[in-house]
Every structure is written in structure tokens, then in C-alpha cells.
Design a protein around this motif. Structure first.
Motif, mmCIF file in Angstrom:
data_model
loop_
_atom_site.group_PDB
_atom_site.id
_atom_site.type_symbol
_atom_site.label_atom_id
_atom_site.label_comp_id
_atom_site.label_asym_id
_atom_site.label_seq_id
_atom_site.Cartn_x
_atom_site.Cartn_y
_atom_site.Cartn_z
ATOM 1 N N PHE A 116 35.837 36.335 39.160
ATOM 2 C CA PHE A 116 35.247 37.326 39.889
ATOM 3 C C PHE A 116 34.319 36.846 40.821
ATOM 4 O O PHE A 116 34.327 36.908 41.998
ATOM 5 C CB PHE A 116 34.525 38.392 38.793
ATOM 6 N N GLY A 117 33.467 35.620 40.397
ATOM 7 C CA GLY A 117 32.591 35.054 41.505
ATOM 8 C C GLY A 117 33.298 34.326 42.708
ATOM 9 O O GLY A 117 32.849 34.320 43.808
ATOM 10 N N LEU A 118 34.397 33.913 42.085
ATOM 11 C CA LEU A 118 35.190 33.163 43.277
ATOM 12 C C LEU A 118 35.923 34.176 44.342
ATOM 13 O O LEU A 118 35.746 33.958 45.469
ATOM 14 C CB LEU A 118 36.423 32.254 42.644
ATOM 15 N N GLU A 119 36.064 35.218 43.815
ATOM 16 C CA GLU A 119 36.812 36.480 44.599
ATOM 17 C C GLU A 119 35.544 36.849 45.684
ATOM 18 O O GLU A 119 35.990 37.151 46.906
ATOM 19 C CB GLU A 119 37.032 37.864 43.912
ATOM 20 N N MET A 120 34.336 36.929 45.084
ATOM 21 C CA MET A 120 33.116 37.321 45.986
ATOM 22 C C MET A 120 32.508 36.039 46.960
ATOM 23 O O MET A 120 31.667 36.372 47.665
ATOM 24 C CB MET A 120 32.270 38.011 45.203
ATOM 25 N N GLN A 121 33.055 34.752 46.662
ATOM 26 C CA GLN A 121 32.125 33.686 47.155
ATOM 27 C C GLN A 121 32.154 33.959 48.539
ATOM 28 O O GLN A 121 31.075 33.702 49.270
ATOM 29 C CB GLN A 121 32.886 32.545 46.537
ATOM 30 N N ASP A 122 33.107 33.926 49.562
ATOM 31 C CA ASP A 122 33.160 34.081 50.726
ATOM 32 C C ASP A 122 32.477 35.080 51.374
ATOM 33 O O ASP A 122 31.312 34.765 52.281
ATOM 34 C CB ASP A 122 34.653 34.171 51.619
ATOM 35 N N LEU A 123 32.382 36.377 50.767
ATOM 36 C CA LEU A 123 31.470 37.294 51.391
ATOM 37 C C LEU A 123 29.917 36.884 50.772
ATOM 38 O O LEU A 123 29.128 37.189 51.822
ATOM 39 C CB LEU A 123 31.850 38.568 50.411
ATOM 40 N N HIS A 167 39.644 47.452 35.762
ATOM 41 C CA HIS A 167 39.436 46.696 34.549
ATOM 42 C C HIS A 167 38.452 47.861 33.621
ATOM 43 O O HIS A 167 37.232 47.304 33.445
ATOM 44 C CB HIS A 167 38.501 45.409 34.759
ATOM 45 N N PRO A 168 38.988 48.931 33.298
ATOM 46 C CA PRO A 168 37.977 49.928 32.745
ATOM 47 C C PRO A 168 37.530 49.435 31.205
ATOM 48 O O PRO A 168 36.727 49.838 30.532
ATOM 49 C CB PRO A 168 39.005 51.170 32.411
ATOM 50 N N ASP A 169 38.544 48.477 30.417
ATOM 51 C CA ASP A 169 38.058 47.926 29.100
ATOM 52 C C ASP A 169 37.358 46.590 29.318
ATOM 53 O O ASP A 169 37.012 46.197 28.069
ATOM 54 C CB ASP A 169 39.360 47.651 28.291
ATOM 55 N N SER A 170 36.923 46.161 30.634
ATOM 56 C CA SER A 170 36.325 44.878 30.583
ATOM 57 C C SER A 170 34.857 44.861 30.527
ATOM 58 O O SER A 170 34.030 45.717 30.927
ATOM 59 C CB SER A 170 36.791 44.313 31.947
ATOM 60 N N GLY A 171 34.250 43.992 29.650
ATOM 61 C CA GLY A 171 32.990 43.843 29.438
ATOM 62 C C GLY A 171 32.433 43.225 30.797
ATOM 63 O O GLY A 171 31.207 43.516 30.973
ATOM 64 N N MET A 172 33.147 42.554 31.504
ATOM 65 C CA MET A 172 32.661 42.092 33.006
ATOM 66 C C MET A 172 32.462 43.257 33.726
ATOM 67 O O MET A 172 31.469 43.499 34.576
ATOM 68 C CB MET A 172 33.897 41.066 33.650
ATOM 69 N N ALA A 173 33.319 44.200 33.849
ATOM 70 C CA ALA A 173 33.147 45.490 34.358
ATOM 71 C C ALA A 173 32.038 46.415 34.042
ATOM 72 O O ALA A 173 31.228 46.853 34.979
ATOM 73 C CB ALA A 173 34.560 46.457 34.340
ATOM 74 N N ALA A 174 31.820 46.380 32.798
ATOM 75 C CA ALA A 174 30.579 47.198 32.085
ATOM 76 C C ALA A 174 29.363 46.457 32.554
ATOM 77 O O ALA A 174 28.292 46.962 33.136
ATOM 78 C CB ALA A 174 30.640 47.103 30.721
#
Length: 357
Positions: A116-123, A167-174
């Protein structure tokens, strides 16, 4: 060590999903035998730390972790910290302890957070570059750069919201929803909280989010301001109803708050500009010392009504709105609806210009 534990509690509150037991195996390069210290939330909800000996660079740590959460660790005598996400599995830490250059393997949750951090890295990097350019730009250029930054932040928020919904079941999403609940408006966060699965909403982090939303609901945009009342320095009781029919800036501040005092000249400027057009200010002080409070009012030449119960952070109005960081403000419409929050500096100037000019 106790001070460090207290300081880190807020960092450890970042997430929790599903009960689990975790094993951490370490093989690190260290200059001598040392201690590994792990800070985490125990199954009983308390925050604690475990100390594990590191012998010839190796150690083993086992813990009952209540749910998905961020674990903080350091290797003495270093005071640098690294973090990793807990998981019901065996996690491996390898690398150099002295420089805290450690690789983490075996945690799917950690991998998810990294991706997720890599997805956001450029922004994220783009936003940082824009802010760097903003600091040296002219006032005209700053306006254009700020608009670009706002657009990038909007895009980042949209991508984060999409990730949460997918990702409704994801701890990262929470975890992401929890972080947003601490900074974003209720109307933005509540739909994302609702998008989480029922199990996630009932988790420890889900309960923390729900508690925070119950508080922020009171000052969501378009929520009605409650009819607060407190005494001014002369002992007169002043309430919100005394300002109904005007645009009102409710300014939370204190005599001891340097950023608040620095902002007062700007508030004074906009007050003098718009006071004859239906704009008013009321100060809510988080002071405990009446003498210092009144002295600051006089020193900063603040002509608008000032209220306080002299309870500091337990000021009843501040507590009602869950305000624990100042300066902070609520802008209220003539009809009593909250229409903006946290306005300072140029942002306050711009908003009032939109309303009155």
C-alpha cells in the motif's frame, strides 16, 4: 523506560484485528550481545513491553497479540525504533541492529502495508516536492502550488477510500479508517467505516473508530452548534444564542499556546475587516490561570468576547467537541450550522472572503 512506553502508546493504537499468537525470530548483526525490546498491546488491553536477550545476534520472542496491530521494537543501546505488523505466524527479522537496517519476512499483513505504501509512494513524494517548492515560491506562485497540493491530496484520499472499500476484512483498511477518523470530517469517515465488514467493525480498532466517530459527529460539517455557555472575565455568562444570526468563529486557544498567540493578529485582522458585515468571534480559552488569561487578552488586543471555565483541557466546550489540540476553530453559519473547521491564516482569509466579498 516508563516515559518511552507512555510516549509510544499513541503509535501502538494504530490497528487491531483478530486474536493471535505470534513468534518472532531474529538473526541480526550486532556489535555485542544486547537486548531487544518490543512494545505492544496485551490481550487484556494494556500496553506493555517485553525485553528479550540477543545472544550472538539471535533471539526469539513469542507473544499473545490480541489482534492485528503495529509492534514497535528497538535493540539497546540504540534508541531508534522500527515497526512491523503482527500476524498469527512466524516472523523473521534480519539485518544490522546498530543501524536499525532490518528486513522483515513472514508477515502477510506487513507485506500488505508495504505494498500500500508503494502504491502511494509517487503521490506522497510529489506532495513533498510541492511543499518544498512552496517554501521558496512567491505569493502568487504559492497560490498555484497550494492548489496543486490540494488536488494531489484529494487524489490520495480517493485512492485510500477505494482501497478500504476493496478490502473490508483487512486490518490495514481498519487502520487507515482509524487514522482518518482522527483528522477527517465525520461525513467523510463514516461511509468508509460502514464499508468495513461486521467482524472488522466489532474488532478493537473498529470500536475505537466508532468511539471517535461518536465524538466527531457533534462537529461534522453542517451539524448544528450546541448552545454552549461560559463566563467571560467579568463573570458574565455568554451563550451561543447571543451570536445567532451572524457568522461566528469559535476560536479555541490559550495564553500559554504559542501558535495560538501567533494566529491572533490574523484573526484580529479579519475581525476588523468583516465585523460590520455580520461576522463575530468568540474565544474559548483552555487556560487554568485567570490572571494569565486576562493578561494575554490585553496584550494581544482582542476585542471580541472571551469565555473560559478555567479547567484547561477539561474545558466543557472543548471536551464536548473532543478538542485536544489548539489552536482550533469552528466557523458557524447564521443559522447555527458548522460550515468549516480548523481554519487558520490564509485559509481563514479565503473562506471569509468567499462569504463576504
Amino acid at each position: 523506560m516508563k516515559k518511552i512506553v507512555i510516549f509510544l502508546i499513541s503509535l501502538l493504537c494504530s490497528a487491531t484485528i483478530y486474536a493471535q499468537k505470534m513468534n518472532v525470530l531474529g538473526d541480526i548483526l550486532a556489535s555485542a550481545d544486547s537486548l531487544a525490546i518490543f512494545f505492544y498491546q496485551h490481550t487484556d488491553g494494556s500496553y506493555q513491553y517485553d525485553t528479550v536477550p540477543v545472544t550472538q545476534g539471535r533471539f526469539t520472542w513469542e507473544a499473545d497479540i490480541p489482534e492485528y496491530q503495529k509492534i514497535l521494537t528497538t535493540f539497546l543501546p540504540s534508541r531508534k525504533f522500527l515497526d512491523f505488523i503482527s500476524e498469527n505466524s512466524t516472523i523473521y527479522l534480519t539485518g544490522r541492529a546498530n543501524a536499525l537496517e532490518v528486513d522483515i519476512y513472514g508477515s502477510g499483513a506487513e507485506k500488505e502495508a508495504t505494498l500500500f505504501g508503494l502504491e502511494m509512494q509517487d503521490l506522497t513524494l510529489n506532495i513533498i516536492q510541492k511543499w518544498n517548492a512552496y517554501s521558496t515560491a512567491s505569493k502568487t506562485q504559492q497560490s498555484a502550488i497550494k492548489k496543486e497540493i490540494d488536488e494531489l491530496n484529494t487524489k490520495k484520499s480517493e485512492q485510500t477510500a477505494a482501497y478500504i472499500r476493496e478490502h473490508p476484512d483487512s486490518g490495514m483498511a481498519a487502520n487507515l479508517v482509524y487514522q482518518m477518523a482522527r483528522t477527517e470530517d465525520y461525513n467523510t469517515v463514516f461511509p468508509l467505516f460502514s464499508a468495513l465488514s461486521e467482524t472488522t467493525r466489532k474488532s478493537t480498532t473498529g470500536k475505537l473508530i466508532a468511539e471517535k466517530l461518536e465524538k466527531t459527529r457533534k462537529y461534522a460539517l453542517q451539524a448544528s452548534i450546541f448552545n454552549f455557555s461560559q463566563k467571560d472575565p467579568d463573570g458574565n455568562i455568554i451563550s451561543y444564542e447571543d451570536f445567532r444570526g451572524k457568522y461566528l468563529l469559535v476560536d479555541f486557544w490559550a495564553s500559554w499556546c504559542a501558535p495560538c498567540r501567533a494566529e491572533n493578529p490574523n484573526i484580529l485582522k479579519v475581525y476588523n475587516t468583516y465585523k460590520d458585515k455580520g461576522f463575530e468571534v468568540v474565544g474559548i480559552s483552555l487556560d487554568t490561570d485567570a490572571i494569565k488569561w486576562v493578561k494575554a487578552i490585553k496584550e494581544d488586543h482582542l476585542p471580541w468576547p472571551q469565555l473560559s471555565d478555567l479547567k484547561g483541557y477539561q474545558n466543557e466546550i472543548a471536551v464536548y467537541y473532543d478538542i485536544y489540540a489548539i489552536p482550533y476553530s469552528l466557523l458557524v453559519s447564521p443559522e447555527g450550522k458548522i460550515i468549516a473547521k480548523g481554519l487558520r491564516g490564509e485559509a481563514l482569509n479565503k473562506k471569509l472572503s468567499e462569504l463576504f466579498d
